[in-house]
Design a protein around this motif. Structure first.
Motif, PDB file in Angstrom:
ATOM      1  N   GLN A   1       0.825  -1.205   0.000  1.00 20.00           N
ATOM      2  CA  GLN A   1       0.000   0.000   0.000  1.00 20.00           C
ATOM      3  C   GLN A   1       0.862   1.259   0.000  1.00 20.00           C
ATOM      4  O   GLN A   1       0.555   2.231  -0.702  1.00 20.00           O
ATOM      5  CB  GLN A   1      -0.942   0.003   1.196  1.00 20.00           C
ATOM      6  N   GLN A   2       1.930   1.252   0.765  1.00 20.07           N
ATOM      7  CA  GLN A   2       2.808   2.422   0.785  1.00 20.07           C
ATOM      8  C   GLN A   2       3.403   2.675  -0.590  1.00 20.07           C
ATOM      9  O   GLN A   2       3.480   3.827  -1.044  1.00 20.07           O
ATOM     10  CB  GLN A   2       3.925   2.216   1.807  1.00 20.07           C
ATOM     11  N   ALA A   3       3.830   1.615  -1.258  1.00 23.15           N
ATOM     12  CA  ALA A   3       4.422   1.779  -2.578  1.00 23.15           C
ATOM     13  C   ALA A   3       3.391   2.276  -3.588  1.00 23.15           C
ATOM     14  O   ALA A   3       3.677   3.159  -4.408  1.00 23.15           O
ATOM     15  CB  ALA A   3       5.027   0.455  -3.040  1.00 23.15           C
ATOM     16  N   ALA A   4       2.184   1.727  -3.544  1.00 22.82           N
ATOM     17  CA  ALA A   4       1.126   2.185  -4.451  1.00 22.82           C
ATOM     18  C   ALA A   4       0.786   3.651  -4.183  1.00 22.82           C
ATOM     19  O   ALA A   4       0.599   4.442  -5.121  1.00 22.82           O
ATOM     20  CB  ALA A   4      -0.116   1.312  -4.285  1.00 22.82           C
ATOM     21  N   ASP A   5       0.715   4.027  -2.909  1.00 24.85           N
ATOM     22  CA  ASP A   5       0.413   5.419  -2.559  1.00 24.85           C
ATOM     23  C   ASP A   5       1.469   6.365  -3.125  1.00 24.85           C
ATOM     24  O   ASP A   5       1.136   7.472  -3.601  1.00 24.85           O
ATOM     25  CB  ASP A   5       0.356   5.580  -1.039  1.00 24.85           C
ATOM     26  N   GLU A   6       2.723   5.966  -3.081  1.00 23.30           N
ATOM     27  CA  GLU A   6       3.794   6.808  -3.589  1.00 23.30           C
ATOM     28  C   GLU A   6       3.729   6.940  -5.111  1.00 23.30           C
ATOM     29  O   GLU A   6       3.989   8.026  -5.651  1.00 23.30           O
ATOM     30  CB  GLU A   6       5.157   6.253  -3.156  1.00 23.30           C
ATOM     31  N   MET A   7       3.373   5.880  -5.794  1.00 19.45           N
ATOM     32  CA  MET A   7       3.238   5.973  -7.247  1.00 19.45           C
ATOM     33  C   MET A   7       2.134   6.952  -7.625  1.00 19.45           C
ATOM     34  O   MET A   7       2.295   7.782  -8.519  1.00 19.45           O
ATOM     35  CB  MET A   7       2.973   4.594  -7.848  1.00 19.45           C
ATOM     36  N   VAL A   8       1.003   6.869  -6.932  1.00 17.97           N
ATOM     37  CA  VAL A   8      -0.113   7.775  -7.216  1.00 17.97           C
ATOM     38  C   VAL A   8       0.252   9.212  -6.832  1.00 17.97           C
ATOM     39  O   VAL A   8      -0.027  10.163  -7.568  1.00 17.97           O
ATOM     40  CB  VAL A   8      -1.376   7.314  -6.469  1.00 17.97           C
ATOM     41  N   ARG A   9       0.883   9.372  -5.692  1.00 13.88           N
ATOM     42  CA  ARG A   9       1.218  10.717  -5.200  1.00 13.88           C
ATOM     43  C   ARG A   9       2.111  11.481  -6.161  1.00 13.88           C
ATOM     44  O   ARG A   9       1.925  12.689  -6.386  1.00 13.88           O
ATOM     45  CB  ARG A   9       1.919  10.612  -3.836  1.00 13.88           C
ATOM     46  N   THR A  10       3.086  10.810  -6.738  1.00 16.15           N
ATOM     47  CA  THR A  10       4.070  11.496  -7.578  1.00 16.15           C
ATOM     48  C   THR A  10       3.601  11.687  -9.020  1.00 16.15           C
ATOM     49  O   THR A  10       4.284  12.353  -9.801  1.00 16.15           O
ATOM     50  CB  THR A  10       5.402  10.730  -7.575  1.00 16.15           C
TER      51      THR A  10
END
Length: 283
Positions: free
Chosen positions: A136-145
């Motif tokens: 989830q953290q990795a997916a959140d970072e992809m979306v955030r950037t």
């Protein structure tokens, strides 16, 4: 220091230790060789699916890029590309193998990317982000950037495919992951990816495809190759270095897996490694 502060400090230390373990694992063997000889075509598949075209000049981030098969492809098409990976050895190898390609190589954690919100037009990962332990953290970072209206693309091995089954086979030979860490091949499950991305994206497309592999003559050669060059397999053998019987069981299971995933024999032996290609647009 209060109980909450102590717990937070312990969690941070455990996360640092886990990431260091991942760095060491991917530094084992010769993953750049695996990338060159076996999986580099996936980079082209991903970049083409994201419609990164010559002359567009888009800003592209390749997360957990490894040696950068996708990043290099995008840069050659004229994109402004950042290739990031947790393991410095892989970044250094990618830079050394592509000295003529104009892109930025960064050592960075997929779960805590050092980039601004909405910084990129395209954020992608080719069999890389799946290995970040906290999905989830990795997916959140992809979306955030990725900017609103930008595109996300991910290639991951499926649980049912040859490499997903490789990890399932090795699972019984390695220590269990720490609490909160998820198995990498879950990124190859459509429902899991939907849950990770939620309603932050639209026009989500899933395609199950296969990578043809004709590099081996049988399951034993498949096993020997991974035991020599692939960090996770090397780590599985290292866990039983002092137990010849257990090592033999691992060798037998990996060879049997290779045979079960291939057709033909000798020079005609062929495998089809299934992967999931995901593309989406950020809302």
């Amino acid at each position: 220091m209060g109980t909450t502060d102590i717990a937070a400090t312990d969690a941070a230390q455990q996360d640092t230790e886990l990431k260091n373990k991942h760095r060491r694992m991917w530094g084992l063997g010769d993953y750049p060789r695996v990338a060159r000889e076996l999986v580099s075509p996936l980079g082209e598949v991903l970049v083409d699916a994201l419609h990164i075209s010559e002359g567009e000049g888009e800003r592209v981030l390749d997360v957990a890029a490894g040696t950068g098969s996708a990043a290099v492809r995008a840069a050659r098409l004229g994109a402004t590309v950042v290739a990031s990976d947790l393991t410095r050895e892989l970044i250094d190898a990618g830079r050394a193998e592509n000295p003529d390609v104009d892109l930025t190589w960064d050592v960075a954690d997929a779960e805590a990317l050092p980039y601004a919100d909405d910084e990129f037009d395209v954020v992608m990962s080719c069999i890389g982000v799946m290995f970040a332990p906290h999905h989830q953290q990795a997916a959140d970072e992809m979306v955030r950037t990725c900017r609103p209206g930008g595109r996300i693309g991910i290639v991951s091995w499926t649980p049912e495919g040859a490499i997903g089954q490789l990890f399932a086979t090795m699972k019984q030979y390695v220590p269990p992951p720490p609490p909160g860490a998820s198995p990498p091949p879950l990124w190859g499950n459509e429902d899991h990816v939907r849950d990770l991305l939620e309603d932050r994206v639209r026009d989500v497309r899933f395609r199950r495809l296969t990578l043809p592999v004709t590099h081996f003559e049988d399951g034993a050669q498949f096993r020997d190759y991974f035991a020599a060059h692939y960090g996770p397999t090397i780590a599985a053998y290292a866990a039983h270095a002092d137990d010849p019987a257990r090592t033999e069981e691992l060798s037998r299971d990996l060879a049997a897996l290779g045979d079960s995933q291939g057709t033909g024999s000798g020079a005609d032996f062929a495998m089809q490694w299934e992967y999931l290609l995901v593309t989406a647009e950020v809302r």
